[in-house]
Design a protein around this motif. Sequence first.
Motif: not given
Length: 321
Positions: A301-309, A290-299, A11-21
């Motif tokens: 991302x799970x909500x963005x996936x859920x909204x698309x689905x 003029x494109x329609x854009x719906x934005x989500x903060x990077x952190x 599920x979308x909740x598997x997307x994890x926001x992390x600090x990486x190199x």
Amino acid sequence: MHAIKLYSYGPAENLRYESVPDPLPGPGEIRIAVHAVGVHFIETLFRRGIPIGPHPAPDLPTTFGQQVAGVVESVGEGVGSDLLGSRVVTSEVTSGGYASLAVAPAAGLTMLPDGLEYGAAVAMHSTGATTLGLLELAPVTASDVVLVMAAAGGIGTLLVQHAHRVGATVVGAAGGPAKTARVRSLGADLAVDYSTPGWTDVVRESAGDVTIVFDGVGGELGRSAFELLEGGRQVVFGQASGEWFHPEEAELKARGVTSCDGIGYLLGRQGGMDDLRDRALEAAASGELTPAVQSFPLERAAAAHAALESRNTMGKVILIP
């Protein structure tokens, strides 16, 4: 830097926001400070481990995202320093675009026109270019009655705007009152809710004979749209319903309809997509589209996936680091 990582399919909740190199640009590559990254429905399927056509599900762990807009902040070996500070968009990210920094080949960059903001650039680089390609298959004139399916989506909103601008009679079909209100605000002469019974009767009574159908929905709704045509053209470019609708040859002949596979055309288009991308960016910069854009903060991302689905989005979905 921060990035979105996927360690297990699901599920979308598997997307994890992390600090990486921070990723490092190699020879011929640049690194972009990401201001916007495009989210595609196909990525929600890959997230669940579902292969798409010839494309297998990705190896894990992974970071999704090939399409970003931002500023070049470092360059690899063999790349001129004159690119530093350039505002660019690309669909060739190799390090994963759901991140605050992304690496891509320098050769695949497109410079942004002055005044074009990053979210709009991401939308037009893919969705806008696709729209212009579909319009090559079925050029719209003032004498046409155009039915746009999924008219509140990224491609749909641009098709509605273009058809209205050239003087066609425009019918936009979408699901729910919020989406039909949005379609009406874009200039559609008629906005119908295709989740309600009898919507095709409303189209017949109010708009007359449909001459062009742009179908990004497929399934039974795609069939219903096709059956509004007597002669004319059908352009198939999506399957928001979960399945494609391509009429049989006998059905096409009986109705005198020409059907076009929009995605197949774009994949095999002579000369590729670069000119369409350039034209799409310029159309947005000039205000023509003029494109329609719906934005989500990077952190989120799970909500963005859920909204698309859940089909609870309007326009191009992007993440903002």
